[in-house]
Enzyme design. Structure first.
Site, PDB file in Angstrom:
ATOM      1  CB  SER A   8      -1.545   0.021   1.090  1.00 49.28           C
ATOM      2  OG  SER A   8      -1.860   1.122   1.575  1.00 49.28           O
ATOM      3  CG  HIS A  33      -4.068  -1.606  -1.384  1.00 44.56           C
ATOM      4  ND1 HIS A  33      -4.946  -2.109  -1.949  1.00 44.56           N
ATOM      5  CD2 HIS A  33      -4.405  -0.682  -0.395  1.00 44.56           C
ATOM      6  CE1 HIS A  33      -6.233  -1.467  -1.047  1.00 44.56           C
ATOM      7  NE2 HIS A  33      -5.853  -0.800  -0.012  1.00 44.56           N
ATOM      8  CG  ASP A  35      -4.792   2.963   1.208  1.00 45.55           C
ATOM      9  OD1 ASP A  35      -6.087   1.941   0.796  1.00 45.55           O
ATOM     10  OD2 ASP A  35      -3.919   2.597   2.094  1.00 45.55           O
ATOM     11  CG  HIS A  66      -9.173   0.798  -0.349  1.00 43.90           C
ATOM     12  ND1 HIS A  66      -8.607   0.566   1.196  1.00 43.90           N
ATOM     13  CD2 HIS A  66     -10.874   1.092  -0.269  1.00 43.90           C
ATOM     14  CE1 HIS A  66      -9.924   0.054   1.573  1.00 43.90           C
ATOM     15  NE2 HIS A  66     -10.775   0.967   1.398  1.00 43.90           N
ATOM     16  CG  MET A 137     -12.363  -1.982   4.922  1.00 44.83           C
ATOM     17  SD  MET A 137     -10.372  -1.246   4.330  1.00 44.83           S
ATOM     18  CE  MET A 137      -9.454  -1.052   5.686  1.00 44.83           C
ATOM     19  N   GLY A 142      -8.562   4.680   7.260  1.00 48.37           N
ATOM     20  CA  GLY A 142      -8.248   6.405   7.366  1.00 48.37           C
ATOM     21  C   GLY A 142      -6.746   6.389   7.200  1.00 48.37           C
ATOM     22  CG  ASP A 175      -6.814  -2.141   3.616  1.00 45.76           C
ATOM     23  OD1 ASP A 175      -5.617  -2.068   3.611  1.00 45.76           O
ATOM     24  OD2 ASP A 175      -7.591  -0.971   2.226  1.00 45.76           O
TER      25      ASP A 175
HETATM   26  C1  DX5 Z   1      -6.164   2.178   5.889  1.00 48.90           C
HETATM   27  C2  DX5 Z   1      -5.569   1.970   4.150  1.00 48.90           C
HETATM   28  C3  DX5 Z   1      -5.047   1.079   4.604  1.00 48.90           C
HETATM   29  C4  DX5 Z   1      -3.562   0.602   5.113  1.00 48.90           C
HETATM   30  C5  DX5 Z   1      -3.365  -0.211   5.400  1.00 48.90           C
HETATM   31  O1  DX5 Z   1      -7.560   3.147   5.705  1.00 48.90           O
HETATM   32  O2  DX5 Z   1      -7.362   1.046   3.488  1.00 48.90           O
HETATM   33  O3  DX5 Z   1      -4.099   0.291   2.906  1.00 48.90           O
HETATM   34  O4  DX5 Z   1      -2.310   1.807   3.793  1.00 48.90           O
HETATM   35  O5  DX5 Z   1      -1.858   0.635   5.982  1.00 48.90           O
HETATM   36  P1  DX5 Z   1      -0.929  -0.574   6.771  1.00 48.90           P
HETATM   37  O6  DX5 Z   1      -0.695  -1.989   6.295  1.00 48.90           O
HETATM   38  O7  DX5 Z   1      -0.256   0.276   8.062  1.00 48.90           O
HETATM   39  O8  DX5 Z   1      -2.283  -0.886   8.001  1.00 48.90           O
HETATM   40 ZN    ZN Z   2      -6.586   0.173   1.301  1.00 49.46          ZN
END
Ligand code: DX5
Ligand code: ZN
Length: 216
Positions: A8, A33, A35, A66, A137, A142, A175
């Site tokens: 991500s 990915h 965000d 996403h 999730m 966020g 995620d």
């Molecule tokens: C959270 C995002 C995730 C985030 C994951 O809102 O949707 O994709 O980037 O980050 P980590 O792996 O650090 O939890």
């Molecule tokens: Zn995400």
């Protein structure tokens, strides 16, 4: 089947974006990915099409977008133009989810639906056959760097059972808070794709961190 790893971008160093993105090209990662946050659906703002346009030029990975935005139909065309593999919208952010799924697919992009930790998988049961990817999730969306919420493991298992029962090929993406320490458990629960921000980009050796998640 082996699990796919989707680093991500949110956890990357944005001052060195080109290097951060291109270093993934020769690793076991298959998806990048991305965000997108609007400061309304989630209490944070990240990046949008301008950044994704630059990133798309540097990566050989498939894009996995996403959208953490309210009423995402307003922007789907703007993201579909990067020919991503997936665009995911949030079930909680769509008034007419069935229509949003059709709209994503009208651009020849695979349709993903993300569900927050509190959202029951039963909210998707009637339309599961239309969904290419469910993004479960495992943190409240966020922010990167949060801890994996343990009860989401049960949702992953239940979703896997439902997908198998219906004979569907819908992928399960997980995620939030994914690390080398919990990857095996998440995979065993039925995940096909692991999203990992901090555990990849904050690692001293990024390719090795991806391998550790992949081989967990
Ligand atoms: C959270 C995002 C995730 C985030 C994951 O809102 O949707 O994709 O980037 O980050 P980590 O792996 O650090 O939890
Ligand atoms: Zn995400």
């Amino acid at each position: 089947m082996s699990v796919e790893i989707a680093p991500s971008l949110l956890a990357a160093d944005f001052g060195a974006l080109s290097r951060e993105v291109s270093q993934l090209n020769s690793t076991k990662a298959t998806l990048l990915h991305l965000d997108v946050m609007d400061g309304s659906f989630v209490p944070n703002i990240s990046f949008g099409p301008v950044v994704i346009e630059s990133v798309a030029k540097e990566t050989t990975l498939d894009l996995d977008i996403h959208l953490m935005i309210e009423d995402p139909d307003r922007y789907i065309a703007d993201y579909a133009k990067f020919s991503p593999k997936y665009i995911s919208v949030h079930e909680e952010a769509c008034r007419h989810l069935d229509r949003s799924i059709d709209y994503i697919k009208s651009f020849n992009v695979m349709a993903g639906v993300a569900i927050n930790p509190h959202t029951p998988i039963s909210h998707l049961s009637e339309i599961l056959h239309k969904i290419d990817l469910v993004c479960v999730m495992s943190v409240n969306p966020g922010f990167g760097g949060q801890r994996f919420i343990p009860y989401t493991l049960e949702k992953i298992s239940a979703l896997r059972a439902l997908i198998n029962h219906k004979g569907l090929s819908t992928k399960i993406e997980v995620d939030g808070g994914v690390t080398a320490a919990n990857a095996a458990q998440i995979k065993a629960a039925g995940a096909d794709i692991l999203v990992a921000g901090s555990s990849v980009f904050k690692a001293p050796d990024v390719p090795k961190a991806i391998e550790a998640l992949h081989d967990a």
